[in-house]
Scaffold this motif. Structure first.
Motif, PDB file in Angstrom:
ATOM      1  N   PRO A   1       1.239  31.493 -14.404  1.00  0.00           N
ATOM      2  CA  PRO A   1       1.398  32.382 -13.251  1.00  0.00           C
ATOM      3  C   PRO A   1       1.118  31.673 -11.931  1.00  0.00           C
ATOM      4  CG  PRO A   1       0.229  33.513 -14.996  1.00  0.00           C
ATOM      5  CD  PRO A   1       0.341  32.068 -15.418  1.00  0.00           C
ATOM      6  N   GLY A   2       2.030  31.824 -10.987  1.00  0.00           N
ATOM      7  CA  GLY A   2       1.863  31.228  -9.680  1.00  0.00           C
ATOM      8  C   GLY A   2       2.142  29.749  -9.600  1.00  0.00           C
TER       9      GLY A   2
ATOM     10  N   THR B   1      -2.566  27.350 -21.135  1.00  0.00           N
ATOM     11  CA  THR B   1      -2.088  28.724 -21.102  1.00  0.00           C
ATOM     12  C   THR B   1      -0.874  28.850 -20.193  1.00  0.00           C
ATOM     13  OG1 THR B   1      -4.269  29.655 -21.570  1.00  0.00           O
ATOM     14  CG2 THR B   1      -2.675  31.093 -20.495  1.00  0.00           C
ATOM     15  N   ALA B   2       0.208  29.370 -20.740  1.00  0.00           N
ATOM     16  CA  ALA B   2       1.460  29.493 -20.000  1.00  0.00           C
ATOM     17  C   ALA B   2       2.495  30.154 -20.892  1.00  0.00           C
ATOM     18  CB  ALA B   2       1.969  28.119 -19.551  1.00  0.00           C
ATOM     19  N   VAL B   3       3.612  30.504 -20.293  1.00  0.00           N
ATOM     20  CA  VAL B   3       4.790  30.859 -21.066  1.00  0.00           C
ATOM     21  C   VAL B   3       5.559  29.577 -21.323  1.00  0.00           C
ATOM     22  CG1 VAL B   3       6.929  32.182 -21.155  1.00  0.00           C
ATOM     23  CG2 VAL B   3       4.898  33.167 -20.077  1.00  0.00           C
ATOM     24  N   TYR B   4       5.875  29.334 -22.574  1.00  0.00           N
ATOM     25  CA  TYR B   4       6.580  28.125 -22.965  1.00  0.00           C
ATOM     26  C   TYR B   4       8.048  28.439 -23.205  1.00  0.00           C
ATOM     27  CZ  TYR B   4       2.272  25.484 -23.348  1.00  0.00           C
ATOM     28  OH  TYR B   4       1.087  24.829 -23.059  1.00  0.00           O
ATOM     29  N   TYR B   5       8.903  27.631 -22.596  1.00  0.00           N
ATOM     30  CA  TYR B   5      10.343  27.843 -22.647  1.00  0.00           C
ATOM     31  C   TYR B   5      11.047  26.658 -23.283  1.00  0.00           C
ATOM     32  CZ  TYR B   5       9.514  31.448 -19.093  1.00  0.00           C
ATOM     33  OH  TYR B   5       9.075  32.543 -18.398  1.00  0.00           O
ATOM     34  N   CYS B   6      12.058  26.966 -24.043  1.00  0.00           N
ATOM     35  CA  CYS B   6      12.918  25.959 -24.630  1.00  0.00           C
ATOM     36  C   CYS B   6      14.125  25.726 -23.735  1.00  0.00           C
ATOM     37  CB  CYS B   6      13.367  26.429 -26.013  1.00  0.00           C
ATOM     38  SG  CYS B   6      14.360  25.266 -26.945  1.00  0.00           S
ATOM     39  N   ASN B   7      14.522  24.481 -23.595  1.00  0.00           N
ATOM     40  CA  ASN B   7      15.690  24.126 -22.814  1.00  0.00           C
ATOM     41  C   ASN B   7      16.633  23.289 -23.665  1.00  0.00           C
ATOM     42  OD1 ASN B   7      16.914  21.814 -20.712  1.00  0.00           O
ATOM     43  ND2 ASN B   7      16.975  23.921 -19.948  1.00  0.00           N
ATOM     44  N   ALA B   8      17.893  23.624 -23.625  1.00  0.00           N
ATOM     45  CA  ALA B   8      18.884  22.938 -24.442  1.00  0.00           C
ATOM     46  C   ALA B   8      19.926  22.252 -23.578  1.00  0.00           C
ATOM     47  CB  ALA B   8      19.577  23.920 -25.380  1.00  0.00           C
ATOM     48  N   GLY B   9      20.302  21.063 -23.986  1.00  0.00           N
ATOM     49  CA  GLY B   9      21.421  20.384 -23.356  1.00  0.00           C
ATOM     50  C   GLY B   9      21.099  19.599 -22.112  1.00  0.00           C
ATOM     51  N   GLY B  10      19.831  19.269 -21.900  1.00  0.00           N
ATOM     52  CA  GLY B  10      19.479  18.403 -20.795  1.00  0.00           C
ATOM     53  C   GLY B  10      19.893  16.972 -21.077  1.00  0.00           C
ATOM     54  N   ARG B  11      19.578  16.114 -20.139  1.00  0.00           N
ATOM     55  CA  ARG B  11      19.988  14.716 -20.252  1.00  0.00           C
ATOM     56  C   ARG B  11      18.810  13.777 -20.079  1.00  0.00           C
ATOM     57  NH1 ARG B  11      25.365  14.868 -16.315  1.00  0.00           N
ATOM     58  NH2 ARG B  11      26.543  16.394 -17.564  1.00  0.00           N
ATOM     59  N   PHE B  12      18.825  12.725 -20.855  1.00  0.00           N
ATOM     60  CA  PHE B  12      17.862  11.645 -20.680  1.00  0.00           C
ATOM     61  C   PHE B  12      18.462  10.586 -19.773  1.00  0.00           C
ATOM     62  CE2 PHE B  12      15.524  13.358 -24.220  1.00  0.00           C
ATOM     63  CZ  PHE B  12      14.223  12.918 -23.988  1.00  0.00           C
TER      64      PHE B  12
ATOM     65  N   GLY C   1      15.592  29.515 -23.101  1.00  0.00           N
ATOM     66  CA  GLY C   1      15.177  30.597 -23.965  1.00  0.00           C
ATOM     67  C   GLY C   1      14.405  31.643 -23.180  1.00  0.00           C
ATOM     68  N   GLN C   2      13.987  32.701 -23.875  1.00  0.00           N
ATOM     69  CA  GLN C   2      13.300  33.812 -23.212  1.00  0.00           C
ATOM     70  C   GLN C   2      11.821  33.546 -22.975  1.00  0.00           C
ATOM     71  OE1 GLN C   2      13.650  33.630 -26.432  1.00  0.00           O
ATOM     72  NE2 GLN C   2      11.761  34.447 -27.323  1.00  0.00           N
ATOM     73  N   GLY C   3      11.268  32.559 -23.643  1.00  0.00           N
ATOM     74  CA  GLY C   3       9.879  32.194 -23.484  1.00  0.00           C
ATOM     75  C   GLY C   3       8.972  32.810 -24.527  1.00  0.00           C
ATOM     76  N   THR C   4       7.892  32.106 -24.847  1.00  0.00           N
ATOM     77  CA  THR C   4       6.869  32.613 -25.743  1.00  0.00           C
ATOM     78  C   THR C   4       5.503  32.327 -25.123  1.00  0.00           C
ATOM     79  OG1 THR C   4       6.048  32.612 -28.036  1.00  0.00           O
ATOM     80  CG2 THR C   4       6.798  30.492 -27.156  1.00  0.00           C
ATOM     81  N   GLN C   5       4.640  33.324 -25.127  1.00  0.00           N
ATOM     82  CA  GLN C   5       3.349  33.226 -24.446  1.00  0.00           C
ATOM     83  C   GLN C   5       2.332  32.489 -25.300  1.00  0.00           C
ATOM     84  OE1 GLN C   5       2.270  34.566 -21.260  1.00  0.00           O
ATOM     85  NE2 GLN C   5       0.517  33.228 -21.728  1.00  0.00           N
ATOM     86  N   VAL C   6       1.682  31.507 -24.692  1.00  0.00           N
ATOM     87  CA  VAL C   6       0.556  30.815 -25.301  1.00  0.00           C
ATOM     88  C   VAL C   6      -0.672  31.078 -24.438  1.00  0.00           C
ATOM     89  CG1 VAL C   6      -0.458  28.571 -25.875  1.00  0.00           C
ATOM     90  CG2 VAL C   6       1.953  29.028 -26.380  1.00  0.00           C
ATOM     91  N   THR C   7      -1.701  31.638 -25.043  1.00  0.00           N
ATOM     92  CA  THR C   7      -2.942  31.915 -24.329  1.00  0.00           C
ATOM     93  C   THR C   7      -4.089  31.237 -25.055  1.00  0.00           C
ATOM     94  OG1 THR C   7      -2.118  34.063 -23.571  1.00  0.00           O
ATOM     95  CG2 THR C   7      -4.487  33.688 -23.452  1.00  0.00           C
ATOM     96  N   VAL C   8      -4.816  30.400 -24.336  1.00  0.00           N
ATOM     97  CA  VAL C   8      -5.949  29.675 -24.897  1.00  0.00           C
ATOM     98  C   VAL C   8      -7.203  30.184 -24.198  1.00  0.00           C
ATOM     99  CG1 VAL C   8      -6.949  27.437 -25.421  1.00  0.00           C
ATOM    100  CG2 VAL C   8      -4.461  27.681 -25.244  1.00  0.00           C
ATOM    101  N   SER C   9      -8.032  30.887 -24.934  1.00  0.00           N
ATOM    102  CA  SER C   9      -9.199  31.522 -24.338  1.00  0.00           C
ATOM    103  C   SER C   9     -10.263  31.757 -25.393  1.00  0.00           C
ATOM    104  CB  SER C   9      -8.815  32.856 -23.697  1.00  0.00           C
ATOM    105  OG  SER C   9      -9.950  33.529 -23.178  1.00  0.00           O
ATOM    106  N   SER C  10     -11.516  31.662 -24.972  1.00  0.00           N
ATOM    107  CA  SER C  10     -12.630  31.965 -25.849  1.00  0.00           C
ATOM    108  C   SER C  10     -13.090  33.406 -25.699  1.00  0.00           C
ATOM    109  CB  SER C  10     -13.802  31.020 -25.560  1.00  0.00           C
ATOM    110  OG  SER C  10     -14.239  31.145 -24.214  1.00  0.00           O
TER     111      SER C  10
END
Length: 123
Positions: free
Chosen positions: A41-42, A90-101, A114-123
């Motif tokens: 976020p932000g 902690t973030a939303v993780y997105y997949c990207n297809a078809g980029g270039r090296f 992709g639509q994203g998947t949330q990863v939250t790391v917290s105690s």
């Protein structure tokens, strides 16, 4: 109509592990480089890891040694194995297809996320 779908996110404690998956329904998966990005976020979206068609990889410096990107062309899937997770991951993780090296760096295909998947790391 969705062709790129992430999964595997969730809530974990610091030091924990997750495996993210991204499935590309297109039949041209094996001919595309793939990347994982994240956005907190932000903050701006940043490249976490990328893998070329030939298996070459590129990682964000802060995740080297903790994250591993891999691909299974038979399953049209790219993975991100995340170990030793930290709260700053902690973030939303997105997949990207078809980029270039280019000279070892991955440049995103900004038209295909992709639509994203949330990863939250917290105690």
């Amino acid at each position: 109509q969705v062709q790129l779908v992430e999964s595997g996110g969730g809530l974990v404690q610091p030091g924990g592990s997750l495996r993210l998956s991204c499935v590309d329904s297109r039949t041209i998966f094996s001919s595309n480089a793939m990347g994982w990005y994240r956005q907190a976020p932000g903050k701006q979206r940043e490249l976490v890891a990328a893998i070329s068609t030939g298996g070459g990889t590129n990682y964000l410096s802060s995740v080297k040694g903790r994250f591993t990107i891999s691909r299974d062309n038979a399953k049209n899937t790219v993975y991100l194995h995340m170990n030793g997770l930290k709260p700053e991951d902690t973030a939303v993780y997105y997949c990207n297809a078809g980029g270039r090296f280019y000279r070892g760096a991955y440049y995103a295909n900004n038209d295909y996320w992709g639509q994203g998947t949330q990863v939250t790391v917290s105690s």
